[in-house]
Design a protein around this motif. Structure first.
Motif, PDB file in Angstrom:
ATOM      1  N   GLY B  43       0.832  -1.205   0.000  1.00  0.00           N
ATOM      2  CA  GLY B  43       0.000   0.000   0.000  1.00  0.00           C
ATOM      3  C   GLY B  43       0.863   1.251   0.000  1.00  0.00           C
ATOM      4  O   GLY B  43       0.596   2.213  -0.741  1.00  0.00           O
ATOM      5  N   ALA B  44       1.931   1.224   0.806  1.00  0.00           N
ATOM      6  CA  ALA B  44       2.820   2.396   0.901  1.00  0.00           C
ATOM      7  C   ALA B  44       3.484   2.682  -0.442  1.00  0.00           C
ATOM      8  O   ALA B  44       3.490   3.822  -0.915  1.00  0.00           O
ATOM      9  CB  ALA B  44       3.873   2.152   1.982  1.00  0.00           C
ATOM     10  N   TYR B  45       4.026   1.641  -1.061  1.00  0.00           N
ATOM     11  CA  TYR B  45       4.693   1.843  -2.354  1.00  0.00           C
ATOM     12  C   TYR B  45       3.696   2.290  -3.424  1.00  0.00           C
ATOM     13  O   TYR B  45       3.984   3.185  -4.219  1.00  0.00           O
ATOM     14  CB  TYR B  45       5.389   0.545  -2.796  1.00  0.00           C
ATOM     15  N   ALA B  46       2.517   1.648  -3.445  1.00  0.00           N
ATOM     16  CA  ALA B  46       1.531   1.995  -4.474  1.00  0.00           C
ATOM     17  C   ALA B  46       1.067   3.442  -4.296  1.00  0.00           C
ATOM     18  O   ALA B  46       0.994   4.205  -5.269  1.00  0.00           O
ATOM     19  CB  ALA B  46       0.337   1.034  -4.398  1.00  0.00           C
ATOM     20  N   LEU B  50       1.825   6.544  -6.922  1.00  0.00           N
ATOM     21  CA  LEU B  50       0.713   7.317  -7.487  1.00  0.00           C
ATOM     22  C   LEU B  50       0.936   8.803  -7.231  1.00  0.00           C
ATOM     23  O   LEU B  50       0.745   9.642  -8.125  1.00  0.00           O
ATOM     24  CB  LEU B  50      -0.616   6.862  -6.882  1.00  0.00           C
ATOM     25  N   ALA B  51       1.352   9.109  -5.993  1.00  0.00           N
ATOM     26  CA  ALA B  51       1.580  10.511  -5.628  1.00  0.00           C
ATOM     27  C   ALA B  51       2.728  11.112  -6.433  1.00  0.00           C
ATOM     28  O   ALA B  51       2.659  12.262  -6.865  1.00  0.00           O
ATOM     29  CB  ALA B  51       1.876  10.613  -4.138  1.00  0.00           C
ATOM     30  N   MET B  52       3.782  10.325  -6.656  1.00  0.00           N
ATOM     31  CA  MET B  52       4.951  10.853  -7.350  1.00  0.00           C
ATOM     32  C   MET B  52       4.741  10.943  -8.872  1.00  0.00           C
ATOM     33  O   MET B  52       5.240  11.848  -9.525  1.00  0.00           O
ATOM     34  CB  MET B  52       6.172   9.971  -7.043  1.00  0.00           C
ATOM     35  N   LEU B  53       3.971  10.011  -9.405  1.00  0.00           N
ATOM     36  CA  LEU B  53       3.834   9.975 -10.864  1.00  0.00           C
ATOM     37  C   LEU B  53       2.589  10.711 -11.365  1.00  0.00           C
ATOM     38  O   LEU B  53       2.583  11.236 -12.467  1.00  0.00           O
ATOM     39  CB  LEU B  53       3.775   8.514 -11.347  1.00  0.00           C
ATOM     40  N   LEU B  54       1.507  10.696 -10.551  1.00  0.00           N
ATOM     41  CA  LEU B  54       0.261  11.303 -11.044  1.00  0.00           C
ATOM     42  C   LEU B  54      -0.177  12.480 -10.179  1.00  0.00           C
ATOM     43  O   LEU B  54       0.047  13.630 -10.526  1.00  0.00           O
ATOM     44  CB  LEU B  54      -0.852  10.226 -11.095  1.00  0.00           C
ATOM     45  N   VAL B  55      -0.814  12.138  -9.061  1.00  0.00           N
ATOM     46  CA  VAL B  55      -1.362  13.204  -8.223  1.00  0.00           C
ATOM     47  C   VAL B  55      -1.291  12.766  -6.756  1.00  0.00           C
ATOM     48  O   VAL B  55      -1.561  11.604  -6.448  1.00  0.00           O
ATOM     49  CB  VAL B  55      -2.835  13.501  -8.638  1.00  0.00           C
ATOM     50  N   GLY B  65      -3.729   1.982  -3.082  1.00  0.00           N
ATOM     51  CA  GLY B  65      -3.004   1.155  -2.108  1.00  0.00           C
ATOM     52  C   GLY B  65      -3.854  -0.015  -1.638  1.00  0.00           C
ATOM     53  O   GLY B  65      -3.374  -1.147  -1.538  1.00  0.00           O
ATOM     54  N   GLY B  66      -5.123   0.261  -1.354  1.00  0.00           N
ATOM     55  CA  GLY B  66      -6.034  -0.803  -0.910  1.00  0.00           C
ATOM     56  C   GLY B  66      -6.237  -1.841  -1.993  1.00  0.00           C
ATOM     57  O   GLY B  66      -6.224  -3.046  -1.721  1.00  0.00           O
ATOM     58  N   LEU B  67      -6.386  -1.369  -3.238  1.00  0.00           N
ATOM     59  CA  LEU B  67      -6.612  -2.307  -4.351  1.00  0.00           C
ATOM     60  C   LEU B  67      -5.390  -3.188  -4.608  1.00  0.00           C
ATOM     61  O   LEU B  67      -5.529  -4.407  -4.745  1.00  0.00           O
ATOM     62  CB  LEU B  67      -6.951  -1.522  -5.625  1.00  0.00           C
ATOM     63  N   VAL B  68      -4.207  -2.558  -4.635  1.00  0.00           N
ATOM     64  CA  VAL B  68      -2.980  -3.333  -4.896  1.00  0.00           C
ATOM     65  C   VAL B  68      -2.764  -4.367  -3.781  1.00  0.00           C
ATOM     66  O   VAL B  68      -2.541  -5.549  -4.043  1.00  0.00           O
ATOM     67  CB  VAL B  68      -1.750  -2.391  -5.006  1.00  0.00           C
ATOM     68  N   ALA B 197      -3.446   1.713   5.383  1.00  0.00           N
ATOM     69  CA  ALA B 197      -2.542   2.182   6.447  1.00  0.00           C
ATOM     70  C   ALA B 197      -1.174   2.515   5.859  1.00  0.00           C
ATOM     71  O   ALA B 197      -0.534   3.506   6.237  1.00  0.00           O
ATOM     72  CB  ALA B 197      -2.416   1.117   7.538  1.00  0.00           C
ATOM     73  N   GLY B 198      -0.734   1.686   4.906  1.00  0.00           N
ATOM     74  CA  GLY B 198       0.557   1.918   4.257  1.00  0.00           C
ATOM     75  C   GLY B 198       0.592   3.247   3.506  1.00  0.00           C
ATOM     76  O   GLY B 198       1.602   3.963   3.544  1.00  0.00           O
TER      77      GLY B 198
END
Lengths: 248, 292
Positions: B43-46, B50-55, B65-68, B197-198
């Motif tokens: 979750g943390a990495y996902a 997302l934050a770094m690449l998109l928004v 994060g929840g989905l991954v 949580a991640g």
């Protein structure tokens, strides 16, 4: 065949070199109580486990209303109206008595049960009726693990009763019960039979067998040695000597 | 001091979500996983990617994060369906060890040992929520939502089915429960919550690396759940407070040298676990046998 709710044909099960069940045939008829009788290790519980799909048979078949249930999972067989109890009861120990019974009525494997409020009320009513019939209403909120032994036995019956299953497989349901509880148990089973439930029970107490059974199937070393009316089987000195483990 | 307490409260809230999600598996479904940090990490990495690449939107990141984590939790669910008890513990240990290696080596997704640095400040529907007090409130709201979801589910038929499986799998099957499907659903739900949580952890720390998702982390979260009390809503939170506040509390004791705090902490954890299992096996907030 279709008028026989549950039929066992040529059932075979080996554990390594041990023949646990050998070529067993059995018909359970509607409204009839059949007792599986035999010495320890005769294969009685294994027959139950084979019927309910807990262990796969090496050969033979189990027919429900004439249709084979071979290869089905235990939960699929249960949903076809076969309910069972266990020698060691296997209650949901940390759950309340009411939740034990309610859980037995909720088979849908999703986040909620289908049917909405009407179905929920019907389940709640079935739970209360089952608790009332087994004398557990006062203990409804107690945890199963906190019940007295006889109450635990009746809870295992309440779970079956509430499901409305038409075939009950009871594994030593009266063992360890005091005379008063035993009389309540006998009355409960008789009432269920009068309502059309088909019952097969494993029981070591021959008084209970005599009181309840319409037919007896006698097993020894995995094989069915005889089947018939109680007086016929219990009056056979050879079978009785096998039952009491006398040297042959 | 306020900044210190806010930091402690935010971490406790994030770990509260993580412990509550593990409680769904251990406490309600009887699935003893020691790979929960893996899903926290996923979750943390996902969320960070997302934050770094998109928004850097927290809502979208939590969904991602929840989905991954939920989807990849099927790696855990598959052995869970086939083995039980101590065998499953061993299987989850294997997964945890593999995941740490993957997290360390999959540079494109995780940044390897160096981790992901420079995670943007969190926003929510366009509003900046990165100020520590604001972020704490957001975390508390997520924790409250997670607890409400768990409470609603566990008081309903799904919870009863899980607890029935926990107490006797064979009896649950005998009453028509599709154990495999119910366990899978529990694992996916619990791990998806760990993923959320991640995401919060990644945004809060603005940096994530594999060190936060190791076996030690999984064991710490498990200890939080067991010490606090399994199968209760409040138990994991009690465990989190105890185990997170303990090191902080010890650092205020003048007679323990700062270099020894780690060792003293380990001794106290170990002793607390052993004493609890002897005198209060249901945990601090759990109900013991005979207690109504």
């Amino acid at each position: 065949m279709a008028d026989i709710p549950l039929s066992v044909r040529g059932l075979d099960k080996h554990f390594g070199g041990l023949a646990a069940v050998q070529n067993v045939d059995l018909d359970l008829r509607p409204g009839v109580t059949t007792a599986l009788v035999g010495p320890n290790g005769a294969g009685k519980t294994t027959v139950f486990n084979l019927i309910t799909g807990n262990i796969p048979a090496d050969a033979g078949d189990v027919l429900l209303d004439g249709a084979s249930v071979r290869g089905l999972q235990p939960y699929q067989i249960a949903r076809r109206g076969v309910a069972r109890s266990f020698q060691d009861l296997r209650l949901f120990g940390r759950m309340s008595v009411r939740d034990n019974v309610l859980a037995a009525l909720e088979p849908a494997p999703w986040l909620w049960q289908p049917g909405g409020g009407g179905a929920r009320r019907a389940r709640a009513k079935a739970v209360e009726t089952a608790l009332e019939r087994t004398g557990l209403t006062a203990q409804a909120d107690a945890r199963a693990m906190d019940l007295a032994y006889a109450e635990r036995k009746f809870l295992s019956l309440a779970r079956i009763l509430a499901t409305g299953a038409r075939i009950w497989l009871l594994d030593e349901p009266a063992s360890g019960l005091d005379p008063n509880s035993r009389a309540r148990f006998v009355a409960l089973v008789r009432q269920a039979v009068s309502e059309g439930v088909t019952i097969c029970l494993i029981e070591h107490n021959l008084d209970i067998v005599t009181e309840l059974a319409d037919r007896i199937a006698f097993l020894d070393r995995g094989a069915k040695l005889a089947e018939g009316e109680p007086q016929e089987i219990l009056g056979d000195p050879q079978l009785i000597s096998i039952y009491f483990g006398e040297p042959r | 001091m306020i900044a210190y307490l806010t930091n402690l409260a935010t971490l406790a809230t994030i770990f509260g979500i993580l412990a509550a999600s593990l409680n769904l598996l251990i406490g309600y479904a009887g699935i003893f996983s020691i790979a929960h940090a893996v899903f926290f990490g996923l979750g943390a990495y996902a969320g960070a990617q997302l934050a770094m690449l998109l928004v850097p939107d927290l809502l979208l990141a939590c969904l991602a994060g929840g989905l991954v984590a939920g989807a990849l939790s099927l790696c855990l669910a598959l052995p869970a369906l086939r083995v039980r008890g101590e065998y499953f513990v061993a299987a989850s240990l294997g997964l945890q060890m593999m995941a740490v290696t993957v997290f360390s080596e999959a540079h494109a997704f995780t940044g390897g040992h160096g981790g992901l640095v420079g995670i943007p400040l969190a926003s929510l529907l366009g509003f900046d929520i990165s100020a520590p007090p604001t972020f704490l409130v957001v975390c508390l709201v997520v924790l409250a939502l997670v607890l409400v979801v768990i409470r609603v589910l566990m008081r309903g038929s799904f919870g009863r089915s899980l607890m029935a499986i926990r107490d006797s799998e064979s009896a649950a099957e005998a009453f028509g429960k599709n154990v495999a499907r119910l366990k899978t659903l529990a694992v996916v739900l619990g791990c998806a919550m760990a993923g959320v949580a991640g995401v919060l952890f990644a945004f809060y720390m603005a940096f994530v690396n594999v060190e936060s998702f190791t076996l030690e982390q999984s064991i710490l979260v498990m200890a939080m759940v067991i010490i606090g009390g399994t199968a209760t809503l409040i138990g994991p939170l009690v465990g989190v407070l105890l185990l997170l506040l303990l090191p902080a509390g010890l650092s205020f004791l003048p007679f323990i040298p700062p270099t020894e705090i780690g060792s003293v902490q380990q001794l106290i954890y170990g002793l607390a676990m052993a004493l609890l299992m002897i005198f209060r096996p249901a945990g601090l907030a759990g109900r013991s046998a005979g207690q109504r």
